[in-house]
Every structure is written in structure tokens, then in C-alpha cells.
Design a protein around this motif. Structure first.
Motif: not given
Length: 62
Positions: A4-12
Motif C-alpha cells: 500500500i505504501v509502495l502503491a501510494a508512493a508510485l501514484s504520488a
């Protein structure tokens, strides 16, 4: 949780690539100031008139 943190960082990180737009930048035209000569046309008229008045006064005094 890491996904979830990785997905949030990539989307940001991906969303910052679309921050700008494709329109042309607006550039203001430069201000052009025309310099004028500092000639005094009034002095060109008054000096001969004063000389003429002095000569006329000198002639009238004789």
C-alpha cells in the motif's frame, strides 16, 4: 502494508508528471522607450528676439 505504501508512493510520483499543461507560455511585449532630443525651440526664438530688441533700442537711442 508495504504494498500500500509502495502503491501510494508510485501514484504520488506519477501524478507530478502531469502538473503542467500544453498551452504556449504567455510572453509580454517589451516596453520601448523613445528618447527625444533635448532641444529647446523656445530658446531658438527668444535669443534672436532679445538681440533684435537690443539693436532696436541702440538705434532708437541715437
Amino acid at each position: 502494508m508495504k504494498k500500500i505504501v509502495l502503491a501510494a508512493a508510485l501514484s504520488a510520483a506519477a501524478s507530478t508528471g502531469f502538473a503542467g499543461n500544453l498551452s504556449e507560455p504567455v510572453i509580454e511585449a517589451p516596453v520601448i522607450v523613445e528618447e527625444t532630443n533635448a532641444s529647446s525651440s523656445a530658446a531658438a526664438v527668444w535669443v534672436p528676439l532679445v538681440i533684435l530688441a537690443i539693436v532696436a533700442a541702440a538705434v532708437a537711442a541715437d
